[in-house]
Design a protein around this motif. Structure first.
Motif, PDB file in Angstrom:
ATOM      1  N   GLY A  78       1.977 -18.465  -2.115  1.00 40.87           N
ATOM      2  CA  GLY A  78       2.798 -18.776  -0.962  1.00 40.87           C
ATOM      3  C   GLY A  78       3.196 -17.698   0.090  1.00 40.87           C
ATOM      4  N   PRO A  79       3.284 -17.846   1.429  1.00 36.87           N
ATOM      5  CA  PRO A  79       3.882 -16.616   2.114  1.00 36.87           C
ATOM      6  C   PRO A  79       5.291 -16.026   1.800  1.00 36.87           C
ATOM      7  CG  PRO A  79       2.905 -18.357   3.378  1.00 36.87           C
ATOM      8  CD  PRO A  79       2.972 -18.981   2.014  1.00 36.87           C
ATOM      9  N   VAL A  80       6.031 -16.852   1.705  1.00 36.77           N
ATOM     10  CA  VAL A  80       7.392 -16.309   1.568  1.00 36.77           C
ATOM     11  C   VAL A  80       7.635 -15.496   0.150  1.00 36.77           C
ATOM     12  CG1 VAL A  80       9.853 -16.982   1.151  1.00 36.77           C
ATOM     13  CG2 VAL A  80       8.611 -18.282   2.767  1.00 36.77           C
ATOM     14  N   HIS A  81       6.801 -16.085  -0.966  1.00 35.41           N
ATOM     15  CA  HIS A  81       6.877 -15.413  -2.222  1.00 35.41           C
ATOM     16  C   HIS A  81       6.013 -13.957  -1.988  1.00 35.41           C
ATOM     17  CE1 HIS A  81       8.214 -19.122  -4.641  1.00 35.41           C
ATOM     18  NE2 HIS A  81       9.048 -18.852  -3.865  1.00 35.41           N
ATOM     19  N   ALA A  82       5.093 -14.182  -1.427  1.00 34.98           N
ATOM     20  CA  ALA A  82       4.267 -13.110  -1.006  1.00 34.98           C
ATOM     21  C   ALA A  82       5.014 -11.847  -0.541  1.00 34.98           C
ATOM     22  CB  ALA A  82       3.076 -13.349  -0.395  1.00 34.98           C
ATOM     23  N   LEU A  83       5.890 -12.279   0.454  1.00 35.29           N
ATOM     24  CA  LEU A  83       6.694 -11.312   1.188  1.00 35.29           C
ATOM     25  C   LEU A  83       7.746 -10.603   0.146  1.00 35.29           C
ATOM     26  CD1 LEU A  83       7.002 -12.970   4.684  1.00 35.29           C
ATOM     27  CD2 LEU A  83       5.764 -11.031   4.059  1.00 35.29           C
ATOM     28  N   HIS A  84       8.236 -11.511  -0.579  1.00 32.40           N
ATOM     29  CA  HIS A  84       9.365 -10.941  -1.650  1.00 32.40           C
ATOM     30  C   HIS A  84       8.394 -10.077  -2.621  1.00 32.40           C
ATOM     31  CE1 HIS A  84      12.364 -11.146  -4.565  1.00 32.40           C
ATOM     32  NE2 HIS A  84      11.523 -11.322  -5.357  1.00 32.40           N
ATOM     33  N   LEU A  85       7.475 -10.404  -3.050  1.00 28.71           N
ATOM     34  CA  LEU A  85       6.733  -9.651  -4.167  1.00 28.71           C
ATOM     35  C   LEU A  85       5.897  -8.134  -3.504  1.00 28.71           C
ATOM     36  CD1 LEU A  85       4.755 -12.621  -5.888  1.00 28.71           C
ATOM     37  CD2 LEU A  85       6.551 -11.311  -6.839  1.00 28.71           C
ATOM     38  N   LEU A  86       5.638  -8.202  -2.266  1.00 27.61           N
ATOM     39  CA  LEU A  86       4.901  -6.992  -1.629  1.00 27.61           C
ATOM     40  C   LEU A  86       5.704  -5.792  -1.997  1.00 27.61           C
ATOM     41  CD1 LEU A  86       2.824  -7.458   1.242  1.00 27.61           C
ATOM     42  CD2 LEU A  86       3.945  -5.286   1.041  1.00 27.61           C
ATOM     43  N   PRO A  87       6.926  -5.350  -2.157  1.00 29.46           N
ATOM     44  CA  PRO A  87       7.506  -4.377  -2.394  1.00 29.46           C
ATOM     45  C   PRO A  87       6.974  -3.811  -3.667  1.00 29.46           C
ATOM     46  CG  PRO A  87       9.329  -5.390  -1.587  1.00 29.46           C
ATOM     47  CD  PRO A  87       8.188  -6.398  -1.549  1.00 29.46           C
ATOM     48  N   LEU A  88       6.532  -4.299  -4.477  1.00 21.68           N
ATOM     49  CA  LEU A  88       5.901  -4.093  -5.831  1.00 21.68           C
ATOM     50  C   LEU A  88       4.573  -3.470  -5.728  1.00 21.68           C
ATOM     51  CD1 LEU A  88       6.471  -7.430  -8.178  1.00 21.68           C
ATOM     52  CD2 LEU A  88       8.272  -5.422  -7.706  1.00 21.68           C
ATOM     53  N   VAL A  89       3.974  -3.625  -4.310  1.00 24.52           N
ATOM     54  CA  VAL A  89       2.674  -2.914  -4.345  1.00 24.52           C
ATOM     55  C   VAL A  89       2.839  -1.539  -3.774  1.00 24.52           C
ATOM     56  CG1 VAL A  89       0.517  -3.172  -3.133  1.00 24.52           C
ATOM     57  CG2 VAL A  89       1.559  -5.241  -4.060  1.00 24.52           C
ATOM     58  N   ASP A  90       2.385  -0.335  -4.556  1.00 26.99           N
ATOM     59  CA  ASP A  90       2.327   0.787  -4.040  1.00 26.99           C
ATOM     60  C   ASP A  90       0.980   1.312  -3.807  1.00 26.99           C
ATOM     61  OD1 ASP A  90       5.187   1.514  -4.115  1.00 26.99           O
ATOM     62  OD2 ASP A  90       5.192   1.508  -6.404  1.00 26.99           O
ATOM     63  N   ASP A  91      -0.063   0.784  -4.173  1.00 25.87           N
ATOM     64  CA  ASP A  91      -1.472   1.380  -4.016  1.00 25.87           C
ATOM     65  C   ASP A  91      -2.452   0.102  -4.344  1.00 25.87           C
ATOM     66  OD1 ASP A  91      -1.526   0.878  -6.892  1.00 25.87           O
ATOM     67  OD2 ASP A  91      -1.079   2.954  -7.142  1.00 25.87           O
ATOM     68  N   ALA A  92      -3.577   0.255  -4.167  1.00 24.75           N
ATOM     69  CA  ALA A  92      -4.698  -0.702  -4.474  1.00 24.75           C
ATOM     70  C   ALA A  92      -4.789  -1.511  -5.756  1.00 24.75           C
ATOM     71  CB  ALA A  92      -6.093  -0.215  -4.201  1.00 24.75           C
ATOM     72  N   ALA A  93      -4.596  -0.452  -6.655  1.00 22.84           N
ATOM     73  CA  ALA A  93      -4.379  -1.138  -8.157  1.00 22.84           C
ATOM     74  C   ALA A  93      -3.300  -2.248  -8.451  1.00 22.84           C
ATOM     75  CB  ALA A  93      -4.397  -0.073  -9.218  1.00 22.84           C
ATOM     76  N   ASP A  94      -2.117  -1.734  -7.912  1.00 25.59           N
ATOM     77  CA  ASP A  94      -0.937  -2.714  -7.692  1.00 25.59           C
ATOM     78  C   ASP A  94      -1.128  -4.070  -7.214  1.00 25.59           C
ATOM     79  OD1 ASP A  94       0.434  -0.886  -9.314  1.00 25.59           O
ATOM     80  OD2 ASP A  94       1.751  -0.461  -7.573  1.00 25.59           O
ATOM     81  N   ALA A  95      -2.041  -3.846  -6.098  1.00 22.29           N
ATOM     82  CA  ALA A  95      -2.409  -5.154  -5.326  1.00 22.29           C
ATOM     83  C   ALA A  95      -3.574  -5.974  -5.874  1.00 22.29           C
ATOM     84  CB  ALA A  95      -2.948  -4.748  -3.840  1.00 22.29           C
ATOM     85  N   ARG A  96      -4.325  -5.373  -6.656  1.00 23.84           N
ATOM     86  CA  ARG A  96      -5.273  -6.256  -7.421  1.00 23.84           C
ATOM     87  C   ARG A  96      -4.617  -6.864  -8.360  1.00 23.84           C
ATOM     88  NH1 ARG A  96     -10.431  -7.100  -7.575  1.00 23.84           N
ATOM     89  NH2 ARG A  96     -11.587  -7.581  -9.486  1.00 23.84           N
ATOM     90  N   HIS A  97      -3.885  -6.098  -9.355  1.00 17.88           N
ATOM     91  CA  HIS A  97      -3.313  -6.638 -10.430  1.00 17.88           C
ATOM     92  C   HIS A  97      -2.402  -7.753  -9.892  1.00 17.88           C
ATOM     93  CE1 HIS A  97      -3.989  -2.554 -12.532  1.00 17.88           C
ATOM     94  NE2 HIS A  97      -5.113  -3.336 -12.428  1.00 17.88           N
TER      95      HIS A  97
END
Length: 338
Positions: free
Chosen positions: A251-270
């Motif tokens: 969901g968009p709201v949860h995705a926005l909450h989780l996005l600070p966890l992503v530092d690079d391409a590998a984080d995004a994929r996992h």
């Protein structure tokens, strides 16, 4: 001989990995395996005491993050645990403040004025539309005309979101996930929820991957596509597609909450793999387990990795046995001399 054999096995496996980077010691788990792995971790970590502590910590924040608080409350309720007594009072207090200040109306009218908590309390839809991409192009044009430095990251997202999808959709994602990822990242940046490391990486990629000198001649979507150096921006498109997968699954709201966890391409994929396995529960697992354990649960050791581990273990044991034997021989000779 045992030492030599262990060393040979270990070196042979290490050379395989060095010769072929695709032979990684870690491989991605299936969705069912991710669910099973995170369930095991949650069973050990989502205790009543730990959940109560996490909720109390979040309640003490100002402003409060109600996306995280709601997720922790849902996890405690699902496990039959009581939540802190001040949870409901804090929720009512924050809801009253939001309603009294007119933040709900403002948030529903313009998502740029929203916080995640306001969007959750007001049940305001977060729409992943190309409107901001159009605004980004218009802003870049105005900046260019006035001689103001162009925000390359903002314009790069606009170019991909509007005109370059067809050119780089061969990354394995789809047009929908790529556009959703672009919109999610743009909203996250506007809300201050984009990690500085990811922003730097994307900024560098856009600086190299867009023909900036051709920008004044853009008149159509086809012109936008021709600005793209596809080979440079294809990895960026893969990352954006993965972020789109997170938005679609959690969901968009949860995705926005989780996005600070992503530092690079590998984080995004996992993270995308975790979200597709867990859905909206991804926020619960992220809050309880933290980034490292959550993303690590999406991977498992391959057969080659196990061979490396066993080889190293055997080598260490053999070396230890050899050293022990040498020490014993030295002591015996010393005793004989005495």
């Amino acid at each position: 001989m045992a030492v030599v054999a262990s060393a040979f096995v270990t070196l042979h496996s290490a050379r395989q990995v060095a010769a072929n980077p695709a032979l990684t010691p870690l491989i991605e788990r299936s969705l069912d395996e991710i669910i099973a792995a995170t369930d095991r971790l949650m069973a050990r970590n989502a205790t009543e005491a730990h959940l109560s502590q996490l909720i109390a910590t979040r309640l003490a924040e100002s402003p409060r993050n109600w996306v995280a608080l709601q997720a922790l409350h849902d996890e405690a309720t699902a496990r039959g645990f009581a939540t802190p007594a001040d949870y409901d009072a804090a929720r009512q207090a924050d809801s009253g403040v939001v309603a009294a200040t007119g933040d709900c109306l403002s948030c529903i009218w313009d998502i740029a004025t929203c916080s995640l908590s306001t969007a959750l309390i007001c049940k305001a839809p977060i729409l992943l539309t190309p409107i901001e991409d159009l605004r980004g192009l218009a802003q870049a044009g105005a900046d260019y005309a006035s001689g103001t430095p162009i925000d390359q990251l903002d314009l790069g997202l606009s170019v991909i979101g509007l005109g370059a999808t067809a050119a780089i959709v061969a990354t394995g994602g789809t047009s929908a996930t790529l556009k959703a990822g672009t919109a999610t990242l743009r909203l996250a940046r506007g809300m201050g929820r984009m990690s500085p490391r990811l922003a730097r990486q994307l900024g560098t990629a856009f600086a190299d991957g867009i023909r900036w000198s051709d920008l004044p001649g853009v008149r159509s979507g086809d012109d936008l596509s021709r600005l793209i150096r596809v080979d440079v921006l294809r990895p960026v498109a893969a990352t954006l597609s993965d972020l789109g997968r997170v938005a679609g699954a959690a969901g968009p709201v949860h995705a926005l909450h989780l996005l600070p966890l992503v530092d690079d391409a590998a984080d995004a994929r996992h993270l995308a793999n975790a979200a597709e396995a867990l859905g909206p529960r991804t926020v619960r697992q992220a809050e309880v387990l933290g980034k490292t354990r959550l993303l690590r649960a999406t991977l498992r050791i391959s057969n080659l990795g196990m061979t490396l581990i066993l080889g190293l273990s055997g080598l260490m044991l053999s070396v230890a046995a050899l050293l022990g034997s040498l020490a014993q021989s030295w002591l015996l000779r010393a005793l004989r001399r005495i």
